[in-house]
Enzyme design. Structure first.
Site, mmCIF file in Angstrom:
data_model
loop_
_atom_site.group_PDB
_atom_site.id
_atom_site.type_symbol
_atom_site.label_atom_id
_atom_site.label_comp_id
_atom_site.label_asym_id
_atom_site.label_seq_id
_atom_site.Cartn_x
_atom_site.Cartn_y
_atom_site.Cartn_z
ATOM 1 N N ARG A 31 0.821 -1.218 0.000
ATOM 2 C CA ARG A 31 0.000 0.000 0.000
ATOM 3 C C ARG A 31 0.862 1.279 0.000
ATOM 4 N NH1 ARG A 31 -5.901 0.446 0.043
ATOM 5 N NH2 ARG A 31 -6.182 2.655 0.237
ATOM 6 N N ASN A 85 -13.693 15.274 -2.257
ATOM 7 C CA ASN A 85 -14.315 13.985 -2.554
ATOM 8 C C ASN A 85 -15.820 14.185 -2.645
ATOM 9 O OD1 ASN A 85 -14.692 11.144 -2.778
ATOM 10 N ND2 ASN A 85 -15.083 11.009 -0.584
ATOM 11 N N HIS A 140 -19.463 12.201 -2.233
ATOM 12 C CA HIS A 140 -19.950 11.007 -1.525
ATOM 13 C C HIS A 140 -21.466 10.937 -1.640
ATOM 14 C CE1 HIS A 140 -19.922 7.785 1.386
ATOM 15 N NE2 HIS A 140 -20.935 8.385 1.987
ATOM 16 N N SER A 151 -22.770 14.635 -0.688
ATOM 17 C CA SER A 151 -21.918 15.602 -0.004
ATOM 18 C C SER A 151 -20.624 15.763 -0.782
ATOM 19 C CB SER A 151 -21.554 15.118 1.404
ATOM 20 O OG SER A 151 -22.699 14.762 2.147
ATOM 21 N N ALA A 202 -7.525 12.803 6.806
ATOM 22 C CA ALA A 202 -6.982 11.446 7.021
ATOM 23 C C ALA A 202 -8.061 10.433 7.404
ATOM 24 C CB ALA A 202 -5.893 11.504 8.089
ATOM 25 N N ASP A 215 -14.213 9.893 5.129
ATOM 26 C CA ASP A 215 -15.320 10.823 4.876
ATOM 27 C C ASP A 215 -15.604 11.741 6.071
ATOM 28 O OD1 ASP A 215 -15.674 9.779 2.295
ATOM 29 O OD2 ASP A 215 -16.962 8.181 3.049
#
Ligand code: GAR
Length: 190
Positions: free
Chosen positions: A66, A108, A110, A137, A143, A146
């Site tokens: 990752r 972002n 959502h 939204s 971090a 959402d």
């Protein structure tokens, strides 16, 4: 007008990306989508290819772990020196390297009214809970999952006959103009 560069990250069909690209065709648009990056061979990449915008796939499976993927994703985004990074149906959490490089400049979208129903199944979770109103939204990415600052929201009524698919389609219909409005706002402010 000097348009500000935006990089869009996707994983899916890219309807929100398509709305951003359509808006960027307007003469008054304050941003340009300069690259579209996906974590898989997402169908939505076709929207970028059709608009002759550079695309790139940075898949987790092509990296040893990752952390290496996080670094590769950050390098891919940074190569375009974006003013704003837009997660438009990007279904992976972004890690510290991207947040360090673009903190406060990653947003972002959502498909739920945060802070309710965060995570990968916002539409399904709202239906399962039995709420009568949900929505979408647009948030600043931090971090958490959402948990970032809410920039804009639109409500959508849930109908008795709704399935996850019908509800998600109605959410997307209001989500696309909302995302475009926020991206325009954040790139117009100098
Ligand atoms: C959008 O509804 C977006 O809110 C959602 O994925 C969909 C992508 O649609 N994102 C998430 O659920 C993130 N947790 P699109 O590929 O057609 O733009």
């Amino acid at each position: 007008m000097n348009r500000l560069p935006v990089v869009v990250l996707i994983s899916g069909t890219g309807s929100n990306l398509a709305a951003l690209l359509a808006s960027a065709r307007g003469e008054d648009c304050p941003y340009d989508v300069v690259a579209v990056i996906a974590d898989r061979d997402a169908a939505g990449l076709e929207h970028a290819r059709a608009a002759a915008i550079p695309t790139q796939i940075v898949s987790l499976s092509a990296h040893p772990d990752r952390a290496a993927w996080d670094q590769a994703l950050t390098a891919a985004v940074a190569a375009y020196n974006p003013h704003l990074v837009v997660l438009a149906g990007f279904m992976k959490l972004v890690g510290p390297p991207l947040l360090d490089a673009f903190g406060g400049r990653i947003i972002n979208t959502h498909p739920a009214l945060l802070p309710s129903f965060p995570g990968a199944h916002g539409v399904r979770d709202a239906l399962a809970h039995g709420v009568k109103v949900t929505g979408c939204s647009v948030i600043e990415v931090d971090a958490g999952v959402d948990t970032g600052k809410i920039l804009a929201q639109t409500a959508v009524e849930i109908l008795d006959e709704d399935t996850e698919e019908t509800l998600h389609e109605r959410i997307k219909a209001v989500e696309q103009p909302l995302l475009v409005e926020v991206v325009r706002r954040l790139t117009a402010a100098r």
